[in-house]
Design a protein around this motif. Sequence first.
Motif, short mmCIF file in Angstrom:
data_model
loop_
_atom_site.label_atom_id
_atom_site.label_comp_id
_atom_site.label_asym_id
_atom_site.label_seq_id
_atom_site.Cartn_x
_atom_site.Cartn_y
_atom_site.Cartn_z
N LEU A 114 0.63 -0.92 0.28
CA LEU A 114 -0.17 0.44 0.23
C LEU A 114 1.04 1.22 -0.19
O LEU A 114 0.51 2.50 -0.58
CB LEU A 114 -1.06 0.14 0.81
N ALA A 115 1.74 1.00 0.67
CA ALA A 115 3.25 2.70 1.00
C ALA A 115 3.28 2.73 -0.62
O ALA A 115 4.06 4.25 -0.96
CB ALA A 115 3.61 2.27 1.89
N SER A 116 3.70 1.44 -1.10
CA SER A 116 4.83 1.47 -2.69
C SER A 116 3.21 2.52 -4.07
O SER A 116 3.93 3.06 -4.70
CB SER A 116 4.77 -0.02 -3.40
N ILE A 117 2.43 1.78 -3.47
CA ILE A 117 1.40 2.09 -4.27
C ILE A 117 1.01 4.07 -4.32
O ILE A 117 0.66 4.67 -4.75
CB ILE A 117 -0.50 1.84 -3.75
N TRP A 118 0.78 4.54 -3.06
CA TRP A 118 0.91 5.75 -2.56
C TRP A 118 2.20 6.51 -2.94
O TRP A 118 2.10 7.54 -4.20
CB TRP A 118 0.74 5.69 -0.74
N VAL A 119 3.32 5.90 -2.78
CA VAL A 119 4.21 6.62 -2.96
C VAL A 119 4.88 6.75 -4.69
O VAL A 119 5.65 7.82 -5.20
CB VAL A 119 5.81 6.03 -2.67
N ALA A 120 4.23 5.81 -5.52
CA ALA A 120 4.55 5.26 -6.81
C ALA A 120 3.26 7.13 -7.53
O ALA A 120 3.64 7.12 -8.69
CB ALA A 120 3.66 4.36 -7.43
N SER A 121 2.19 6.71 -6.54
CA SER A 121 0.77 8.03 -7.41
C SER A 121 1.54 9.12 -7.20
O SER A 121 1.35 10.47 -7.43
CB SER A 121 -0.45 8.36 -6.36
N ASN A 122 2.61 9.13 -6.04
CA ASN A 122 3.17 11.37 -6.07
C ASN A 122 3.69 11.53 -7.51
O ASN A 122 4.12 12.87 -7.89
CB ASN A 122 4.27 11.29 -4.95
N GLY A 123 4.47 10.70 -8.50
CA GLY A 123 5.14 10.89 -9.05
C GLY A 123 3.91 11.59 -10.57
O GLY A 123 4.31 12.43 -10.87
N ILE A 124 2.88 10.79 -10.41
CA ILE A 124 1.88 11.49 -11.04
C ILE A 124 1.45 12.83 -10.33
O ILE A 124 1.19 13.78 -11.60
CB ILE A 124 0.47 10.15 -11.09
N GLU A 125 1.30 13.02 -9.25
CA GLU A 125 0.79 14.22 -8.44
C GLU A 125 2.03 15.31 -9.43
O GLU A 125 1.67 16.51 -9.62
CB GLU A 125 0.81 14.28 -7.08
N ALA A 126 2.98 14.63 -9.39
CA ALA A 126 3.87 15.57 -9.87
C ALA A 126 3.62 16.12 -11.26
O ALA A 126 4.21 17.32 -11.77
CB ALA A 126 5.44 15.32 -9.67
N LEU A 127 3.78 15.06 -12.27
CA LEU A 127 3.46 15.19 -13.71
C LEU A 127 2.09 16.65 -13.37
O LEU A 127 2.02 17.04 -14.41
CB LEU A 127 3.14 14.51 -14.05
N ARG A 128 1.14 16.36 -12.76
CA ARG A 128 -0.41 17.15 -12.66
C ARG A 128 -0.20 18.55 -12.82
O ARG A 128 -0.18 19.46 -13.07
CB ARG A 128 -1.39 16.29 -11.70
N LEU A 129 1.24 18.53 -11.56
CA LEU A 129 1.59 19.54 -11.18
C LEU A 129 2.21 20.61 -12.71
O LEU A 129 1.67 21.64 -12.73
CB LEU A 129 2.42 19.86 -10.20
#
Length: 309
Positions: A118-133
């Motif tokens: 679950l932590a891996s999923i959350w950390v991986a999604s941070n890369g998507i959020e950076a791209l969104r920004l």
Amino acid sequence: MAFRHSFGSWSDRAGRAVRRIPVLGATWSVVASAAVRFNVDDGWAIASHVALSMLLSLFPFLVILGTLAALVGTREMATEAAQLVLSTWPKGVSDPISSEVNAVLERPRSGLLTLSFLASIWVASNGIEALRLALNRAYRSSEDRNPVFRRLQSLAFVAMGSIALLVVGLLLVLGPIVWSTALSYVPWLGSFSGVFHFGRFFLAAMILVIALIAAHVWLPAGRRRFVDLLPGILATLVLWMAGAAGFGYYLKDFANYAATYAGLAGVMTSIVFLYLSAGLLILGAEINAARLRYLANRALQPPPEPRSR
């Protein structure tokens, strides 16, 4: 100062000459505006944030990929899919981290509902959020969507990306088996072996294209037509292929990261390559935004008066 003055004069003369041709003039205006906005929006600074976030997200994403592959029953699919994506990177970038990628994917995994997964999923999604920004900033979009929705969307990107790569891995594992079986029954198909193997690299390119389109369509706030996104996407792809080739040549003949970073050379080459890739992706979004501004300004201009005879 003399060089700057002469270069500026040459640039102005070139701009005036290009603008005399309508299509080239419009293209010049859009590209120049995009370059200026890229600088104003701190494009390279944002690109460094995206690059670091994507690198931090890479191995958690591989953990997810390996866990899903273990549930299906074979880790070979995940390894093939990961190596396919890395094959689109310059050899000097992919080789140092390829063994680490394999080590992550070959490690035995437990079930889906573990804390580390679950932590891996959350950390991986941070890369998507950076791209969104980065894309929101390029498109001048004000983010008004619910934060929970945005995070769920990022998690969905990670999940769908993992599943898509597993399907690709399955095709890569089964493909050679099916091809060998077909050759045993129809030997003359052997003359098309080159086309069959070329399909592997075409598949890798299509993964990148689809991921790029999905990022431009769904990540930034607001609605845009696909035709309005296409110029920036094509520009990113062309510049990325040229940049990847140039960076690979630079690593081969000029750079010596090992002398500077020692054991961290592989990590540093990956960061620099991701930094370049993120910058080109942001520039593509800036080109789209500049084109939309150009079309909007042209629509507001009154039509030219007819010439009197």
